[in-house]
Design a protein around this motif. Sequence first.
Motif, PDB file in Angstrom:
ATOM      1  N   HIS A  76      -7.254   5.456   0.894  1.00  0.00           N
ATOM      2  CA  HIS A  76      -5.921   5.152   0.355  1.00  0.00           C
ATOM      3  C   HIS A  76      -4.978   4.703   1.466  1.00  0.00           C
ATOM      4  O   HIS A  76      -5.234   4.928   2.646  1.00  0.00           O
ATOM      5  CB  HIS A  76      -5.361   6.348  -0.418  1.00  0.00           C
ATOM      6  CG  HIS A  76      -5.295   7.605   0.391  1.00  0.00           C
ATOM      7  ND1 HIS A  76      -6.280   8.569   0.355  1.00  0.00           N
ATOM      8  CD2 HIS A  76      -4.375   8.044   1.283  1.00  0.00           C
ATOM      9  CE1 HIS A  76      -5.961   9.549   1.182  1.00  0.00           C
ATOM     10  NE2 HIS A  76      -4.814   9.260   1.763  1.00  0.00           N
ATOM     11  N   CYS A  77      -3.901   4.074   1.049  1.00  0.00           N
ATOM     12  CA  CYS A  77      -2.898   3.556   1.986  1.00  0.00           C
ATOM     13  C   CYS A  77      -2.239   4.723   2.723  1.00  0.00           C
ATOM     14  O   CYS A  77      -1.833   5.704   2.106  1.00  0.00           O
ATOM     15  CB  CYS A  77      -1.856   2.768   1.198  1.00  0.00           C
ATOM     16  SG  CYS A  77      -0.434   2.295   2.177  1.00  0.00           S
ATOM     17  N   ALA A  78      -2.139   4.585   4.064  1.00  0.00           N
ATOM     18  CA  ALA A  78      -1.568   5.669   4.862  1.00  0.00           C
ATOM     19  C   ALA A  78      -0.070   5.832   4.624  1.00  0.00           C
ATOM     20  O   ALA A  78       0.487   6.897   4.878  1.00  0.00           O
ATOM     21  CB  ALA A  78      -1.828   5.411   6.344  1.00  0.00           C
ATOM     22  N   ASP A  79       0.577   4.792   4.131  1.00  0.00           N
ATOM     23  CA  ASP A  79       2.030   4.869   3.967  1.00  0.00           C
ATOM     24  C   ASP A  79       2.478   5.329   2.577  1.00  0.00           C
ATOM     25  O   ASP A  79       3.449   6.055   2.457  1.00  0.00           O
ATOM     26  CB  ASP A  79       2.670   3.504   4.262  1.00  0.00           C
ATOM     27  CG  ASP A  79       2.862   3.291   5.757  1.00  0.00           C
ATOM     28  OD1 ASP A  79       2.445   4.169   6.537  1.00  0.00           O
ATOM     29  OD2 ASP A  79       3.414   2.240   6.135  1.00  0.00           O
ATOM     30  N   CYS A  80       1.781   4.852   1.518  1.00  0.00           N
ATOM     31  CA  CYS A  80       2.247   5.207   0.172  1.00  0.00           C
ATOM     32  C   CYS A  80       1.224   6.039  -0.597  1.00  0.00           C
ATOM     33  O   CYS A  80       1.518   6.506  -1.698  1.00  0.00           O
ATOM     34  CB  CYS A  80       2.623   3.955  -0.627  1.00  0.00           C
ATOM     35  SG  CYS A  80       1.213   2.985  -1.199  1.00  0.00           S
ATOM     36  N   GLY A  81       0.021   6.225  -0.051  1.00  0.00           N
ATOM     37  CA  GLY A  81      -0.981   7.044  -0.728  1.00  0.00           C
ATOM     38  C   GLY A  81      -1.693   6.323  -1.858  1.00  0.00           C
ATOM     39  O   GLY A  81      -2.513   6.910  -2.543  1.00  0.00           O
ATOM     40  N   VAL A 111      -2.622  -6.651   3.089  1.00  0.00           N
ATOM     41  CA  VAL A 111      -1.628  -5.573   3.079  1.00  0.00           C
ATOM     42  C   VAL A 111      -1.667  -4.847   1.737  1.00  0.00           C
ATOM     43  O   VAL A 111      -2.160  -5.369   0.742  1.00  0.00           O
ATOM     44  CB  VAL A 111      -0.193  -6.105   3.345  1.00  0.00           C
ATOM     45  CG1 VAL A 111      -0.126  -6.856   4.671  1.00  0.00           C
ATOM     46  CG2 VAL A 111       0.294  -6.977   2.191  1.00  0.00           C
ATOM     47  N   CYS A 112      -1.132  -3.642   1.721  1.00  0.00           N
ATOM     48  CA  CYS A 112      -1.077  -2.842   0.495  1.00  0.00           C
ATOM     49  C   CYS A 112      -0.177  -3.532  -0.526  1.00  0.00           C
ATOM     50  O   CYS A 112       0.951  -3.922  -0.200  1.00  0.00           O
ATOM     51  CB  CYS A 112      -0.522  -1.455   0.840  1.00  0.00           C
ATOM     52  SG  CYS A 112      -0.231  -0.425  -0.613  1.00  0.00           S
ATOM     53  N   ALA A 113      -0.672  -3.666  -1.765  1.00  0.00           N
ATOM     54  CA  ALA A 113       0.115  -4.317  -2.811  1.00  0.00           C
ATOM     55  C   ALA A 113       1.287  -3.434  -3.253  1.00  0.00           C
ATOM     56  O   ALA A 113       2.236  -3.902  -3.863  1.00  0.00           O
ATOM     57  CB  ALA A 113      -0.773  -4.651  -4.009  1.00  0.00           C
ATOM     58  N   GLY A 114       1.213  -2.151  -2.905  1.00  0.00           N
ATOM     59  CA  GLY A 114       2.290  -1.247  -3.310  1.00  0.00           C
ATOM     60  C   GLY A 114       3.443  -1.218  -2.334  1.00  0.00           C
ATOM     61  O   GLY A 114       4.601  -1.212  -2.721  1.00  0.00           O
ATOM     62  N   CYS A 115       3.134  -1.226  -1.020  1.00  0.00           N
ATOM     63  CA  CYS A 115       4.206  -1.024  -0.044  1.00  0.00           C
ATOM     64  C   CYS A 115       4.190  -2.008   1.112  1.00  0.00           C
ATOM     65  O   CYS A 115       5.077  -1.979   1.958  1.00  0.00           O
ATOM     66  CB  CYS A 115       4.164   0.403   0.487  1.00  0.00           C
ATOM     67  SG  CYS A 115       2.781   0.706   1.610  1.00  0.00           S
ATOM     68  N   GLY A 116       3.184  -2.892   1.193  1.00  0.00           N
ATOM     69  CA  GLY A 116       3.175  -3.913   2.245  1.00  0.00           C
ATOM     70  C   GLY A 116       2.568  -3.449   3.560  1.00  0.00           C
ATOM     71  O   GLY A 116       2.528  -4.209   4.525  1.00  0.00           O
ATOM     72  N   ASN A 117       2.080  -2.227   3.615  1.00  0.00           N
ATOM     73  CA  ASN A 117       1.453  -1.700   4.829  1.00  0.00           C
ATOM     74  C   ASN A 117       0.209  -2.527   5.189  1.00  0.00           C
ATOM     75  O   ASN A 117      -0.593  -2.858   4.336  1.00  0.00           O
ATOM     76  CB  ASN A 117       1.066  -0.240   4.570  1.00  0.00           C
ATOM     77  CG  ASN A 117       0.403   0.407   5.754  1.00  0.00           C
ATOM     78  OD1 ASN A 117       0.644   0.055   6.897  1.00  0.00           O
ATOM     79  ND2 ASN A 117      -0.453   1.382   5.472  1.00  0.00           N
ATOM     80  N   GLU A 118       0.031  -2.850   6.478  1.00  0.00           N
ATOM     81  CA  GLU A 118      -1.109  -3.653   6.913  1.00  0.00           C
ATOM     82  C   GLU A 118      -2.386  -2.819   6.919  1.00  0.00           C
ATOM     83  O   GLU A 118      -2.426  -1.743   7.528  1.00  0.00           O
ATOM     84  CB  GLU A 118      -0.841  -4.228   8.308  1.00  0.00           C
ATOM     85  CG  GLU A 118       0.341  -5.187   8.304  1.00  0.00           C
ATOM     86  CD  GLU A 118       0.484  -5.965   9.602  1.00  0.00           C
ATOM     87  OE1 GLU A 118      -0.206  -5.624  10.595  1.00  0.00           O
ATOM     88  OE2 GLU A 118       1.281  -6.925   9.609  1.00  0.00           O
TER      89      GLU A 118
HETATM   90 ZN   LIG Z   1       0.829   1.371   0.475  1.00  0.00          ZN
END
Ligand SMILES: [Zn+2]
Length: 164
Positions: free
Chosen positions: A123-128, A75-82
């Motif tokens: 990049h992460c789709a949720d937090c960029g 998961v993203c270390a910034g926002c937890g997005n899978e």
């Molecule tokens: Zn993220």
Amino acid sequence: MKNFMLAILAVVFMGCNSNAQKNSSQTTSNFEVTKSEQEWKRILTPQQFEVLRKAGTERPYSSELNDVEEPGTFVCAGCGNELYKTEHKFESGTGWPSFDRAIEGGVEYGSDTKLGYSRDEIHCADCGGHLGHVFNDGPRETTGKRHCMNGVAMKFIPDSKEKI
Ligand SMILES: [Zn+2]
């Protein structure tokens, strides 16, 4: 004279406040999760901040996620997005955790944003947050893609943990 100094101080403080407000409202983005640079700095380690928010690259072989083999989700270390599944991980020999595909909808590529990244950027789709790059020299028997990731930008959640 004392009152005069206090008045000046009051003006200076007010000036600071209005500046601070201006800065935080400048955060414009199309991403679901948006934070100011200061907020990101508070929740990320310096290494995570450097990669996720400054598009840095970690040293190869520096991430313990390189060696993960057990089933689970990255998961993203910034926002937890899978972002990625262990089943799509392969040993690329580069020293960075590598996958032949992402979880659908988990990541976006550079061309989709106005961040100025090149098309191979991931990049992460949720937090960029910047995660890595994608190349076309992945395993031919599957997708042919190699998602070359910064381990520091991700966290691993083993499947076994969810069952407890
Ligand atoms: Zn993220």
